[in-house]
Design a protein around this motif. Sequence first.
Motif, short mmCIF file in Angstrom:
data_model
loop_
_atom_site.label_atom_id
_atom_site.label_comp_id
_atom_site.label_asym_id
_atom_site.label_seq_id
_atom_site.Cartn_x
_atom_site.Cartn_y
_atom_site.Cartn_z
N LEU A 73 0.83 -1.21 0.00
CA LEU A 73 0.00 0.00 0.00
C LEU A 73 0.86 1.25 0.00
O LEU A 73 0.54 2.25 -0.62
CB LEU A 73 -0.91 0.01 1.24
CG LEU A 73 -2.09 -0.94 1.22
CD1 LEU A 73 -2.70 -1.03 2.60
CD2 LEU A 73 -3.12 -0.49 0.22
N PRO A 132 -3.23 5.49 -1.41
CA PRO A 132 -3.86 4.33 -0.78
C PRO A 132 -3.64 4.19 0.73
O PRO A 132 -4.21 3.29 1.33
CB PRO A 132 -3.23 3.14 -1.50
CG PRO A 132 -1.92 3.62 -1.98
CD PRO A 132 -2.10 5.07 -2.29
N LYS A 145 -7.46 3.25 2.29
CA LYS A 145 -7.16 2.14 1.37
C LYS A 145 -8.35 1.86 0.47
O LYS A 145 -9.45 1.55 0.95
CB LYS A 145 -6.85 0.89 2.21
CG LYS A 145 -6.55 -0.32 1.40
CD LYS A 145 -6.25 -1.48 2.32
CE LYS A 145 -7.23 -2.60 2.11
NZ LYS A 145 -7.10 -3.69 3.03
N PRO A 146 -8.17 1.97 -0.86
CA PRO A 146 -9.29 1.70 -1.76
C PRO A 146 -9.73 0.25 -1.67
O PRO A 146 -8.91 -0.65 -1.64
CB PRO A 146 -8.71 2.00 -3.14
CG PRO A 146 -7.45 2.74 -2.90
CD PRO A 146 -6.95 2.32 -1.57
N LEU A 180 -10.28 -0.59 -8.23
CA LEU A 180 -8.83 -0.53 -8.02
C LEU A 180 -8.08 -0.03 -9.24
O LEU A 180 -6.99 0.53 -9.12
CB LEU A 180 -8.30 -1.90 -7.61
CG LEU A 180 -8.91 -2.49 -6.35
CD1 LEU A 180 -8.30 -3.82 -6.03
CD2 LEU A 180 -8.72 -1.54 -5.17
N ILE A 181 -8.61 -0.26 -10.41
CA ILE A 181 -7.87 0.11 -11.62
C ILE A 181 -8.02 1.60 -11.91
O ILE A 181 -7.11 2.24 -12.40
CB ILE A 181 -8.37 -0.72 -12.82
CG1 ILE A 181 -8.07 -2.20 -12.57
CG2 ILE A 181 -7.74 -0.28 -14.12
CD1 ILE A 181 -6.60 -2.51 -12.33
N ASN A 182 -9.17 2.14 -11.59
CA ASN A 182 -9.40 3.54 -11.92
C ASN A 182 -9.68 4.32 -10.63
O ASN A 182 -10.81 4.66 -10.34
CB ASN A 182 -10.58 3.63 -12.90
CG ASN A 182 -10.79 5.04 -13.37
OD1 ASN A 182 -9.89 5.88 -13.28
ND2 ASN A 182 -11.99 5.31 -13.85
N LEU A 183 -8.64 4.55 -9.89
CA LEU A 183 -8.80 5.25 -8.61
C LEU A 183 -9.05 6.74 -8.86
O LEU A 183 -8.62 7.29 -9.86
CB LEU A 183 -7.53 5.09 -7.77
CG LEU A 183 -7.15 3.65 -7.42
CD1 LEU A 183 -5.86 3.63 -6.64
CD2 LEU A 183 -8.25 3.01 -6.60
N VAL A 238 -3.42 -2.14 -5.10
CA VAL A 238 -4.34 -1.06 -4.77
C VAL A 238 -4.01 0.25 -5.48
O VAL A 238 -4.76 1.19 -5.37
CB VAL A 238 -4.36 -0.80 -3.26
CG1 VAL A 238 -4.99 -1.98 -2.54
CG2 VAL A 238 -2.98 -0.56 -2.75
N THR A 239 -2.94 0.30 -6.18
CA THR A 239 -2.65 1.52 -6.92
C THR A 239 -3.09 1.35 -8.35
O THR A 239 -3.19 0.25 -8.85
CB THR A 239 -1.16 1.85 -6.87
OG1 THR A 239 -0.44 0.70 -7.32
CG2 THR A 239 -0.72 2.18 -5.46
N ALA A 240 -3.35 2.45 -8.99
CA ALA A 240 -3.82 2.39 -10.36
C ALA A 240 -2.69 1.89 -11.27
O ALA A 240 -1.52 1.98 -10.93
CB ALA A 240 -4.26 3.77 -10.81
N LEU A 241 -3.09 1.36 -12.41
CA LEU A 241 -2.09 0.91 -13.36
C LEU A 241 -1.21 2.09 -13.77
O LEU A 241 -1.73 3.11 -14.23
CB LEU A 241 -2.77 0.35 -14.60
CG LEU A 241 -3.19 -1.10 -14.55
CD1 LEU A 241 -3.92 -1.46 -15.82
CD2 LEU A 241 -1.98 -1.99 -14.39
#
Lengths: 435, 445
Positions: free
Chosen positions: A66, A226, A230-231, A235-238, B83-86
């Motif tokens: 994280l 994060p 924490k999301p 997850l891909i488009n935060l 948890v982080t974006a690509l």
Amino acid sequence: MRNLTIASVLASLAVLTFCSQAFAQTQDDLFNGDILHEIRLYTAPEDYETFKETNFTCQAQELEALAGEVISPLPRVICWFPVEFHWKFNGADVTLPQAGIESHGKGSRNNYKPSFKIDFSRYESRNTFLGLRYLVLRANPQEPSTMHERVAMEFFRKMGLRAPREAHARVFLNDQYAGLYTIVEEIDPIFLQRNFGEGDGRLYAYEWVDYWIFDYRGPDSLKYSPLPLKPENNLINLDPQPIVEMVRTINEAPDAQFSSALSQYIDLQSFFKELAAESFIAEQDGIIGDYTVNNFFLYRFVGTLRSIFLPWDKSNAFWAIDRPIFHNFSWNLLTRRALAAAPDLIALYRDYLRQAADIAGGPGGWLEQEITKEYQQIRQAYYDDPLKLCDHHATGYLRPCTNQEFEDEVAYLIQFARQRAAFVRAQLDSGLIPQ
Amino acid sequence: MRTLLLIGLLLLPEMLPAQNPSDETALEEDDEPVASSPETLQLSFKNRPSLRIGDFANIDFKTKWHFDLRGFDPPKWDAPARVTALPSTPPTFYVTRARLGLKGKVTKYFDYEFERDMRQTVGSDHEWHPWKDNYVDFNAHRWLQVRAGKFKVPFGMEANLSEDRLDFAFKSRMSDILSPSRERGVMLHAQFLRSSRMQYQAGVFRYDGEGSNIHGVPTAGRTYAARLTGEPLRTLRRLPRNIRHIYLGVAVTRGRMFDGLNGTNGSTFSGFTYFDHFYVRGNRQRLGTELSWVEGPVSVKGEYIHMSEERIGQGIRGENLPDILSRGWYLLGSWNVLGKLKSSGRPKTPLLTGHGFGSIEVSGRLDVLTFYSAPGPGLPSRSPRAPTILPNSERTWTFGPTWYLNRFVKIQANAQRERLTDIERKAVIGRDVFWTGIIRLQLAM
């Protein structure tokens, strides 16, 4: 011939009746607080050994990831294990053969009586258990009654807040009694859908990493998510920018516009109702707890900037009967600014506190009845529990717990239920405003 | 149908007289002769730096460098940081080979090779096993050579081919994932039936090979391997000439796996896992067949590998589970469209070192890899202790040209498209197709 037809119809009805009994279980049945449930878990013994070996590394590993730290070239430890899940209800054995299990908890994490998180869709994303994707089995090792969490969440829902449903259960691991646990509903998109009719917004779990009182840490969104937020989905488009704006508004909105500016980002009615509920049950480790903000989820609704706070982990509730109603208000930045610039919000908070006192009641009131009901339900299961733990004053050291400590804690809870409402009302009536 | 059509198109060019198929020894045989000298110590730079000590020994200095520009779509991504974006990674420059080594003979009885990859030293990516081929070969008899040290386990045609001789910048996914690669061991090998160019290899190895390691840690113990290759149809005079020199091979390995989460896993070239490790106990067994056919400027190669891994007592309640089965094949075609190549893969009219422009070859490869299990009780699942494993497979197309400038320099441009079938295991939400692009400058000596 006629008799044969009647017999066939009756047999069909009997089969249908049996089937409807066998398959009629619902989430409400699982969280039915009127009964003590039974859950049986089966896992490979070597997996449980690995589970205990990696228990603490998993927590550190997740925090490293994280925090965006450089991933070590060393093998990452295994944190999820396959498990066969059984819930015994009304003579039926409702089961899921391949679910995932991992250790759950932060300060309460231990290898003696661990808490578990069950992921029913770990190996098949369409798998659910009665429509649930996750379930937490809380060992409640930090307080001797094992009731704080469940009573608190029950109280929150009684207040009209969205809080996880809970029930007590005897848990068996590979047919050995593993102790008394609480079944806890996870806050996830399914929970959101049930409570708000939508689940595609942004859900964040607050991860305590250091002291934070909603102070503004600059425009860099990585200072907020994060970690500590924490999301949990998308997850891909935060999209963490609204969090930055929310915190900036808490800190920098002009006094005159504090309420209106903040209401763009936070459902203030719900927020102050939750603060009031936490305050009433003397929560020591919540949004305005003694360790700065902690133990909540944040959900931002679809297509808006507005978020709602959702309660989590109330093991440190019922801290003291005489805990002041404005405790930590001048420490936390949001409440400090509300005290200084938003009398409307403070009035709201007072109203909700009075409502909380009314709901809890005094001697013989709802709170005392709930505590008594749960006590009678779990007493024998607690006595049978071979692994009960406690850390009564949150020292950080878990130790074996005795039945006497359980009885003493229940007696204290009943005392709390009888006296807290009067104490809160007295504070409200005194016109006390903290400096 | 589209697949067959594309394979057919690759085979369209006219057939020309045969050239030698894949043969590692051709490289040395193709070296330009070094003028003999009466001196005992002789230093030559003709083909590569080489020191000769009369007839007693020689030491050849080897080096191999790969400079890659690689691009990934979706971007290459460190999976644990879920948890982080690509991140939007731009095409990145990598040094993927920086090898230095020695190779030579001592008397007529011993051959040796030592090689180390230095790319970690030059600051490129992490290398779990920097020591590559390090062995001594004892030529006991024309039908018996004994090799000891660390070298490639005799399994898989592509896996046993030197990387600078591949038609593509990277091996097939099947070879990468299912072949054992290098390991320490002892092997008997030799050519026999010279008219059919038959060769046998049989060895015992300490572990299962670096190819099946997880983070550099072996997943199986002592492993036995055997391989038989050659052109057995040469003896059948009635067959057409261009059929007789088809190269065929068969190989097998067997080793006992270490208990635990040590099953083979599937991942894309960019590192996304689409088939996780499973719990195993028992033997890992591979069976491989290979084929190569070279006809003038055209070549067709293919391999098939079947691997099984036992799961004794690996059920949640300790019950035996059906074996994990991994199956893969590839078929590649290449066409030398401009210039001519020698059998060693070197241009006949080189650039800079000669008077030509080198040679250009275009290639295409289809590579299919599937993971599954024999049927067991219950519904198929992705659980690492599932009785019946839900299958997943990867279908990969690779294509692109290679420009052989001269014996030392090669430039390759490849595009690789990987497609996964199990939508639940898609490594990136919403994506089942992974593209990799690469431009490689190779220097080898």
